[in-house]
Scaffold this motif. Structure first.
Motif, short mmCIF file in Angstrom:
data_model
loop_
_atom_site.label_atom_id
_atom_site.label_comp_id
_atom_site.label_asym_id
_atom_site.label_seq_id
_atom_site.Cartn_x
_atom_site.Cartn_y
_atom_site.Cartn_z
N ALA A 72 40.70 0.06 34.34
CA ALA A 72 41.21 -0.50 34.15
C ALA A 72 40.93 -1.27 33.53
O ALA A 72 40.94 -2.11 32.01
CB ALA A 72 42.21 -1.43 35.03
N LEU A 73 39.27 -1.67 33.98
CA LEU A 73 38.60 -3.00 33.19
C LEU A 73 37.93 -2.00 31.59
O LEU A 73 37.66 -2.66 30.32
CB LEU A 73 37.80 -3.39 33.80
N VAL A 74 37.86 -0.37 31.46
CA VAL A 74 37.25 -0.06 30.31
C VAL A 74 38.69 0.29 29.63
O VAL A 74 38.10 -0.25 28.72
CB VAL A 74 37.13 1.18 31.27
N SER A 75 39.67 -0.24 30.56
CA SER A 75 40.69 0.51 29.11
C SER A 75 41.14 -1.30 28.31
O SER A 75 41.16 -0.76 27.29
CB SER A 75 41.66 0.27 29.82
N ILE A 76 41.01 -2.55 29.37
CA ILE A 76 41.32 -3.18 28.08
C ILE A 76 39.76 -3.73 27.22
O ILE A 76 39.58 -3.92 26.09
CB ILE A 76 40.71 -4.06 29.02
N ILE A 77 38.44 -3.31 27.71
CA ILE A 77 36.93 -3.55 26.46
C ILE A 77 37.58 -2.61 25.72
O ILE A 77 36.76 -2.63 24.94
CB ILE A 77 35.94 -3.15 27.64
N SER A 78 37.06 -1.49 25.83
CA SER A 78 38.91 -0.33 24.98
C SER A 78 38.82 -1.15 23.53
O SER A 78 38.71 0.04 22.36
CB SER A 78 38.55 1.27 25.24
N GLY A 79 39.87 -1.53 24.12
CA GLY A 79 40.83 -2.13 23.10
C GLY A 79 39.54 -2.60 21.86
O GLY A 79 40.37 -3.13 21.23
#
Length: 217
Positions: free
Chosen positions: A8-15
Motif C-alpha cells: 500500500a505504501l509503495v502504491s502511494i509512492i509510485s504515484g
C-alpha cells in the motif's frame, strides 16, 4: 509492517513517479500529455489526502473518491478528446464524458451518497475509459504511415489506462461484497495494479516526441 501495508505504501509512492517524469520532461510534452500529467497529479494528491485522513483518524474518506472520480472523467475525457483527430470521435467522447459526469453527480446525490463508496460511479468510469482506450488503439493501428508505436508517449499512457481499469473494474463492481469478505485481497490487487500502471505511465511521459503522422478511419 505487514506485506499488505508495504505494498500500500509503495502504491502511494509510485504515484509520484509519473508526476516527477512529467516535471522532468515537461518541455517535451504536448497538450494531450500535459492533461495526462495533470490527471496523475490529481491522482497522487487524492491518495496522499486519503492516507493523511486515515492517519488523522478520519473514518470516512469516501468524499475524496467521489471528487476524484468526477475530476478523472473530466481530465481523461479531455485527454482522449485531443488525442483523436476524427471530428465524429471527438464529439462522441465529449458527449459520453458529459453524460458520465452528469450520472456521477446524480449518483453522488441520489444513489450512492458522498458518504458511501462510489462503486457504481467507479464502474462507469472504468467502462468509459476502457472503451476510449480500445478505440485509441484502433486509431494507432489504422495509421497510413509506419511509426514505432512503442515510442509514442500516449501509447504507454493508454496501455496503462486499459491495464488498470480492465483489471479493477470487477473490484469496483463487487466492492461492497469483496470488502466485507476479502478486504485485504481487494486492496492488494488494487495496489499492485496501481504500481504497475504508474510505472507504465512514467515510461510514457519520458518518451521523446515523435513526428506527427496522418490517420485513416
Amino acid at each position: 509492517m505487514s506485506v499488505a501495508s508495504i505494498i500500500a505504501l509503495v502504491s502511494i509512492i509510485s504515484g509520484i513517479f509519473p508526476v516527477a517524469a512529467a516535471v522532468y520532461n515537461y518541455k517535451q510534452l504536448d497538450k494531450v500529455l500535459k492533461i495526462a500529467a495533470l490527471y496523475f497529479l490529481v491522482s497522487v494528491l487524492s491518495d496522499l489526502l486519503m492516507q493523511l485522513m486515515k492517519n488523522e483518524g478520519v473514518r470516512n474518506n469516501w468524499p475524496v473518491i467521489h471528487i476524484y472520480i468526477a475530476l478523472s472523467i473530466l481530465l481523461l475525457g479531455a485527454m482522449y478528446y485531443y488525442a483523436f483527430f476524427n471530428p465524429i470521435l471527438r464529439k462522441g467522447i465529449f458527449v459520453i464524458s458529459g453524460l458520465a459526469l452528469l450520472f456521477m453527480i446524480a449518483n453522488m446525490i441520489f444513489i450512492e451518497t458522498i458518504w458511501d463508496y462510489p462503486s457504481i460511479a467507479n464502474t462507469v468510469l472504468s467502462v468509459v475509459i476502457i472503451c476510449f482506450s480500445l478505440v485509441y488503439f484502433y486509431q494507432l493501428l489504422a495509421r497510413q504511415e509506419f511509426v514505432h508505436i512503442e515510442k509514442q508517449g500516449l501509447f504507454w499512457i493508454n496501455a496503462g489506462m486499459l491495464f488498470y481499469f480492465a483489471i479493477n473494474i470487477f473490484l469496483f463492481m463487487l466492492f461492497k461484497r469483496i470488502l466485507s469478505e476479502h478486504q485485504q485481497g481487494f486492496y492488494m490487487i488494487n495496489n499492485i495494479t496501481n504500481i504497475i500502471a504508474n510505472i507504465i505511465f512514467t515510461v510514457g511521459l519520458l518518451c521523446k516526441p515523435q513526428k506527427a503522422t496522418s490517420y485513416q478511419y
